[in-house]
Scaffold this motif. Structure first.
Motif, PDB file in Angstrom:
ATOM      1  N   ALA A  49       3.121   2.917  -5.985  1.00  0.00           N
ATOM      2  CA  ALA A  49       2.383   2.515  -6.381  1.00  0.00           C
ATOM      3  C   ALA A  49       3.580   0.899  -6.527  1.00  0.00           C
ATOM      4  O   ALA A  49       3.333   0.437  -7.223  1.00  0.00           O
ATOM      5  CB  ALA A  49       1.987   3.034  -7.663  1.00  0.00           C
ATOM      6  N   ALA A  50       4.768   1.923  -6.579  1.00  0.00           N
ATOM      7  CA  ALA A  50       6.258   0.389  -7.147  1.00  0.00           C
ATOM      8  C   ALA A  50       5.523  -0.555  -6.297  1.00  0.00           C
ATOM      9  O   ALA A  50       5.524  -1.967  -6.822  1.00  0.00           O
ATOM     10  CB  ALA A  50       7.394   1.234  -6.551  1.00  0.00           C
ATOM     11  N   ARG A  51       5.600  -0.251  -4.851  1.00  0.00           N
ATOM     12  CA  ARG A  51       5.731  -1.144  -4.257  1.00  0.00           C
ATOM     13  C   ARG A  51       3.989  -2.501  -4.406  1.00  0.00           C
ATOM     14  O   ARG A  51       3.686  -3.482  -4.240  1.00  0.00           O
ATOM     15  CB  ARG A  51       5.512  -0.934  -2.779  1.00  0.00           C
ATOM     16  CG  ARG A  51       6.763  -0.999  -1.559  1.00  0.00           C
ATOM     17  CD  ARG A  51       6.702  -0.477  -0.597  1.00  0.00           C
ATOM     18  NE  ARG A  51       7.956  -0.203  -0.485  1.00  0.00           N
ATOM     19  CZ  ARG A  51       9.055  -0.184   0.079  1.00  0.00           C
ATOM     20  NH1 ARG A  51       8.469   0.234   1.912  1.00  0.00           N
ATOM     21  NH2 ARG A  51       9.470  -0.089   0.988  1.00  0.00           N
ATOM     22  N   ALA A  52       2.881  -1.260  -5.218  1.00  0.00           N
ATOM     23  CA  ALA A  52       2.052  -2.094  -5.006  1.00  0.00           C
ATOM     24  C   ALA A  52       1.950  -3.293  -6.305  1.00  0.00           C
ATOM     25  O   ALA A  52       1.123  -4.215  -6.434  1.00  0.00           O
ATOM     26  CB  ALA A  52       0.591  -1.368  -5.428  1.00  0.00           C
ATOM     27  N   VAL A  53       3.275  -2.930  -7.558  1.00  0.00           N
ATOM     28  CA  VAL A  53       3.451  -3.641  -8.186  1.00  0.00           C
ATOM     29  C   VAL A  53       4.378  -4.348  -8.061  1.00  0.00           C
ATOM     30  O   VAL A  53       3.622  -5.803  -8.697  1.00  0.00           O
ATOM     31  CB  VAL A  53       4.049  -2.878  -9.293  1.00  0.00           C
ATOM     32  CG1 VAL A  53       5.287  -3.667 -10.526  1.00  0.00           C
ATOM     33  CG2 VAL A  53       3.276  -1.818 -10.273  1.00  0.00           C
ATOM     34  N   VAL A  54       4.839  -4.759  -6.775  1.00  0.00           N
ATOM     35  CA  VAL A  54       5.776  -5.901  -6.559  1.00  0.00           C
ATOM     36  C   VAL A  54       4.248  -6.657  -5.688  1.00  0.00           C
ATOM     37  O   VAL A  54       4.719  -7.794  -5.242  1.00  0.00           O
ATOM     38  CB  VAL A  54       6.412  -5.442  -5.219  1.00  0.00           C
ATOM     39  CG1 VAL A  54       7.350  -6.720  -4.820  1.00  0.00           C
ATOM     40  CG2 VAL A  54       8.146  -4.730  -5.797  1.00  0.00           C
ATOM     41  N   VAL A  55       3.397  -6.067  -5.095  1.00  0.00           N
ATOM     42  CA  VAL A  55       2.841  -6.936  -3.977  1.00  0.00           C
ATOM     43  C   VAL A  55       1.618  -7.781  -4.843  1.00  0.00           C
ATOM     44  O   VAL A  55       1.035  -9.278  -4.351  1.00  0.00           O
ATOM     45  CB  VAL A  55       2.116  -6.287  -3.101  1.00  0.00           C
ATOM     46  CG1 VAL A  55       0.818  -7.070  -1.923  1.00  0.00           C
ATOM     47  CG2 VAL A  55       3.200  -5.931  -2.299  1.00  0.00           C
ATOM     48  N   PRO A 105       0.961  -9.694  -7.967  1.00  0.00           N
ATOM     49  CA  PRO A 105       1.063 -11.059  -8.427  1.00  0.00           C
ATOM     50  C   PRO A 105       1.253 -11.786  -7.577  1.00  0.00           C
ATOM     51  O   PRO A 105       0.970 -12.830  -7.916  1.00  0.00           O
ATOM     52  CB  PRO A 105       2.093 -11.039  -9.435  1.00  0.00           C
ATOM     53  CG  PRO A 105       3.161  -9.226  -9.168  1.00  0.00           C
ATOM     54  CD  PRO A 105       2.282  -8.650  -8.279  1.00  0.00           C
ATOM     55  N   PHE A 106       2.074 -11.720  -6.247  1.00  0.00           N
ATOM     56  CA  PHE A 106       2.203 -12.393  -5.131  1.00  0.00           C
ATOM     57  C   PHE A 106       0.663 -12.880  -4.648  1.00  0.00           C
ATOM     58  O   PHE A 106       0.731 -13.651  -4.413  1.00  0.00           O
ATOM     59  CB  PHE A 106       3.561 -11.966  -3.798  1.00  0.00           C
ATOM     60  CG  PHE A 106       4.569 -12.188  -4.928  1.00  0.00           C
ATOM     61  CD1 PHE A 106       5.122 -13.318  -4.215  1.00  0.00           C
ATOM     62  CD2 PHE A 106       5.376 -10.913  -4.459  1.00  0.00           C
ATOM     63  CE1 PHE A 106       5.809 -12.939  -5.330  1.00  0.00           C
ATOM     64  CE2 PHE A 106       6.522 -11.054  -5.371  1.00  0.00           C
ATOM     65  CZ  PHE A 106       6.952 -12.616  -5.357  1.00  0.00           C
ATOM     66  N   VAL A 107      -0.215 -11.703  -4.589  1.00  0.00           N
ATOM     67  CA  VAL A 107      -1.838 -11.508  -4.002  1.00  0.00           C
ATOM     68  C   VAL A 107      -2.056 -11.734  -4.932  1.00  0.00           C
ATOM     69  O   VAL A 107      -2.800 -13.548  -4.992  1.00  0.00           O
ATOM     70  CB  VAL A 107      -2.230 -10.591  -4.264  1.00  0.00           C
ATOM     71  CG1 VAL A 107      -4.070 -11.204  -3.925  1.00  0.00           C
ATOM     72  CG2 VAL A 107      -1.579  -9.417  -2.616  1.00  0.00           C
ATOM     73  N   VAL A 131      -5.189 -20.571  -2.874  1.00  0.00           N
ATOM     74  CA  VAL A 131      -6.199 -20.809  -2.122  1.00  0.00           C
ATOM     75  C   VAL A 131      -7.750 -21.026  -2.818  1.00  0.00           C
ATOM     76  O   VAL A 131      -8.172 -22.158  -2.617  1.00  0.00           O
ATOM     77  CB  VAL A 131      -6.783 -19.404  -1.197  1.00  0.00           C
ATOM     78  CG1 VAL A 131      -7.852 -19.830  -0.581  1.00  0.00           C
ATOM     79  CG2 VAL A 131      -5.414 -20.063  -0.712  1.00  0.00           C
ATOM     80  N   LEU A 132      -7.920 -20.941  -4.293  1.00  0.00           N
ATOM     81  CA  LEU A 132      -9.046 -21.093  -4.812  1.00  0.00           C
ATOM     82  C   LEU A 132      -9.144 -22.310  -5.224  1.00  0.00           C
ATOM     83  O   LEU A 132     -10.148 -23.066  -5.281  1.00  0.00           O
ATOM     84  CB  LEU A 132      -9.603 -20.059  -5.619  1.00  0.00           C
ATOM     85  CG  LEU A 132      -9.810 -18.594  -5.363  1.00  0.00           C
ATOM     86  CD1 LEU A 132     -10.194 -17.775  -6.460  1.00  0.00           C
ATOM     87  CD2 LEU A 132     -10.549 -18.662  -4.253  1.00  0.00           C
TER      88      LEU A 132
END
Length: 196
Positions: free
Chosen positions: A131-137, A139-141, A148-149
């Motif tokens: 979950a903590a790593r998802a919080v990091v990833v 915003p960058f996604v 891209v859009l």
């Protein structure tokens, strides 16, 4: 005057004798679990390197701060306080606001790095690490998707004018403050003077 009776030791442990054994066992297990959590927390604290013990910024970026403290205190609480401070700077000084925003960006970048590393050191349930790593990833996604859009293929512009509803015209009779013919917007805003 009567002498006080000496304690014969007969009432020692009467509280233990009164309480049922299962309550004592439950209390003991609770204390043991609390001690284990405290020991685990102290072990996480003691894993800090000698350099980072003297430099809290290095410990922060190295992820040597426990995961819960890194996320809640340094992320949620400090981020909310910094955001409120940035909101309080609106209207005071644009330059100060820009400097504060730049400092917030640097802090958040260091926080993302520290949170990722702290999640890697976390020894508790794996769900919190992920979950903590998802919080990091995330915003960058979001940033990559936005780039891209926004750079992707553009939709064709319509060359035909947009049809006006029957009985209405794009311009109305009258002039605005500058003497130009009124549009629907200036008429709506009440900035149009009607001509007789």
């Amino acid at each position: 005057m009567e002498p006080e009776p000496k304690d014969s030791g007969s009432n020692i442990g009467t509280e233990a004798a009164i309480s049922p054994p299962f309550l004592r066992l439950k209390f003991y297990r609770g204390m043991k679990a609390q001690d284990a959590r405290l020991l685990k927390f102290r072990q996480e604290e003691s894993t800090m390197s000698a350099t980072s013990q003297h430099n809290p910024v290095a410990a922060f970026i190295a992820g040597e701060v426990p995961l819960a403290r890194m996320f809640w205190l340094h992320g949620v609480v400090a981020g909310a306080a910094a955001g409120m401070a940035l909101g309080g700077l609106r209207g005071i000084s644009p330059e100060l606001q820009q400097v504060w925003a730049l400092l917030m960006f640097a802090y958040m970048l260091a926080w993302y790095i520290g949170l990722w590393r702290s999640a890697g050191r976390y020894t508790g349930p794996a769900i919190w690490r992920w979950a903590a790593r998802a919080v990091v990833v995330m915003p960058f996604v979001g940033i990559v998707l936005t780039l891209v859009l926004s750079v992707g293929p553009k939709q064709e512009q319509r060359s035909a004018p947009i049809a006006q509803p029957a009985g209405s015209s794009a311009q109305t009779s009258g002039t605005d403050k500058e003497g130009k013919p009124c549009s629907q917007i200036t008429e709506f805003l009440g900035e149009c003077k009607r001509q007789p």
